[in-house]
Scaffold this motif. Structure first.
Motif, PDB file in Angstrom:
ATOM      1  N   UNK A 130       0.853  -1.189   0.000  1.00 38.46           N
ATOM      2  CA  UNK A 130       0.000   0.000   0.000  1.00 38.46           C
ATOM      3  C   UNK A 130       0.887   1.238   0.000  1.00 38.46           C
ATOM      4  N   UNK A 131       0.472   2.265  -0.711  1.00 39.51           N
ATOM      5  CA  UNK A 131       1.301   3.459  -0.870  1.00 39.51           C
ATOM      6  C   UNK A 131       1.570   4.133   0.475  1.00 39.51           C
ATOM      7  N   UNK A 146       2.611  -1.707  -6.182  1.00 37.11           N
ATOM      8  CA  UNK A 146       2.075  -0.554  -5.445  1.00 37.11           C
ATOM      9  C   UNK A 146       0.550  -0.589  -5.459  1.00 37.11           C
ATOM     10  N   UNK A 147      -0.035  -0.334  -4.293  1.00 31.82           N
ATOM     11  CA  UNK A 147      -1.480  -0.511  -4.150  1.00 31.82           C
ATOM     12  C   UNK A 147      -2.132   0.751  -3.614  1.00 31.82           C
ATOM     13  N   UNK A 199      -4.676   1.590  -1.676  1.00 36.24           N
ATOM     14  CA  UNK A 199      -5.644   1.089  -0.700  1.00 36.24           C
ATOM     15  C   UNK A 199      -6.602   2.209  -0.286  1.00 36.24           C
ATOM     16  N   UNK A 200      -7.719   1.823   0.311  1.00 38.95           N
ATOM     17  CA  UNK A 200      -8.759   2.798   0.667  1.00 38.95           C
ATOM     18  C   UNK A 200      -8.243   3.875   1.610  1.00 38.95           C
ATOM     19  N   UNK A 201      -7.349   3.507   2.530  1.00 38.50           N
ATOM     20  CA  UNK A 201      -6.860   4.461   3.523  1.00 38.50           C
ATOM     21  C   UNK A 201      -5.440   4.937   3.251  1.00 38.50           C
ATOM     22  N   UNK A 202      -4.951   4.720   2.031  1.00 37.58           N
ATOM     23  CA  UNK A 202      -3.625   5.238   1.673  1.00 37.58           C
ATOM     24  C   UNK A 202      -3.663   6.757   1.664  1.00 37.58           C
ATOM     25  N   UNK A 203      -2.699   7.364   2.339  1.00 39.37           N
ATOM     26  CA  UNK A 203      -2.620   8.829   2.363  1.00 39.37           C
ATOM     27  C   UNK A 203      -2.042   9.345   1.049  1.00 39.37           C
ATOM     28  N   UNK A 253       2.642  -1.704 -12.284  1.00 36.63           N
ATOM     29  CA  UNK A 253       1.875  -0.456 -12.322  1.00 36.63           C
ATOM     30  C   UNK A 253       0.956  -0.408 -11.099  1.00 36.63           C
ATOM     31  N   UNK A 254       0.497   0.785 -10.762  1.00 35.17           N
ATOM     32  CA  UNK A 254      -0.379   0.964  -9.613  1.00 35.17           C
ATOM     33  C   UNK A 254      -1.613   0.067  -9.729  1.00 35.17           C
ATOM     34  N   UNK A 255      -1.878  -0.678  -8.658  1.00 29.80           N
ATOM     35  CA  UNK A 255      -3.009  -1.610  -8.653  1.00 29.80           C
ATOM     36  C   UNK A 255      -4.156  -1.078  -7.800  1.00 29.80           C
TER      37      UNK A 255
END
Length: 246
Positions: A86-87, A110-111, A113-117, A153-155
């Motif tokens: 997660x980023x 790289x992911x 995620x819902x709560x990635x800042x 690539x960003x997932x």
């Protein structure tokens, strides 16, 4: 003292006695920054399992050549380890990629995620991925890897779910999990996927989707690690129980 390692184009079919030419940024760094000299022995790797050793035959501003004395070909390490990261905030993503490369991860995803800042969009996504790729490349040389890791690539979460569904073993790091990672049976071959959440933690929906696709929710211990360090700790714990570290 370990020999310096440099990346080369494909070394497929190269045999002792032949000469390999390295050009571009890799050669410039070797000659202008490292002060590579004629006669110095180096290792060249193509990042796809083949490495050669030999003395430098000539140097230029953006080119150098190596006379091949020895050729070594290594199979792809098994099991293959994939880390979905997660980023993180700031440059901690590059730190994560560096240490994951050093321990032997094959693919970093790289992911978002819902709560990635952190947010990767448009040109920033391209630049950020390029930084991660450059970090992986340099760390792989430092770690003397003959197989270079890839940075995907960003997932999005749906793509991570697909990765989990296709894995031989998939683990989601979660501080609230009942199972400990050390109690998981680790396969000696195939693909293992580790999913590392963001600083804010995984959402209930993400955990449910990943577990529903076949992942096991596991914890490392009582301590809660930062997202940039949790992946490497988990990767080491997994690899220590495989023939790769046996």
């Amino acid at each position: 003292m370990s020999l310096p390692v440099h990346l080369a184009p494909s070394l497929t079919g190269v045999a002792p006695g032949e000469t390999v030419e390295v050009t571009g940024d890799e050669a410039h760094h070797a000659v202008a920054v490292r002060r590579l000299r004629v006669g110095e022995t180096v290792v060249l790797t193509d990042g796809a399992g083949t490495s050669v050793t030999g003395p430098v035959g000539s140097t230029g501003k953006r080119v150098f050549t190596v006379r091949v004395d020895d050729v070594r070909r290594e199979p792809r390490p098994q099991p293959e380890l994939v880390v979905v990261q997660a980023l993180p905030k700031g440059d901690r993503g590059e730190l994560a990629v560096e240490v994951l490369t050093e321990v032997g991860v094959a693919l970093v995803v790289p992911w978002a995620a819902a709560r990635s800042v952190a947010v990767w969009k448009g040109e920033r996504a391209e630049r950020s991925r390029a930084k991660w790729q450059a970090t992986a490349r340099e760390a792989a040389k430092q770690a003397r890897r003959s197989w270079l890791p890839e940075v995907a690539a960003l997932a999005r979460t749906a793509e991570v779910v697909d990765l989990v569904a296709g894995a031989d073993l998939a683990l989601v790091l979660h501080e609230g999990a009942d199972d400990a990672l050390v109690h998981v049976d680790v396969p000696s071959a195939g693909r293992i996927v580790l999913v590392v959440g963001p600083e804010g933690g995984l959402s209930e929906a993400e955990v449910a989707a990943l577990v529903g696709a076949g992942a096991r929710s596991v914890r490392l211990g009582d301590e809660v690690l930062r997202t940039s360090t949790a992946g490497v700790v988990a990767a080491a714990a997994v690899l220590a129980r495989t023939p790769r570290w046996g």
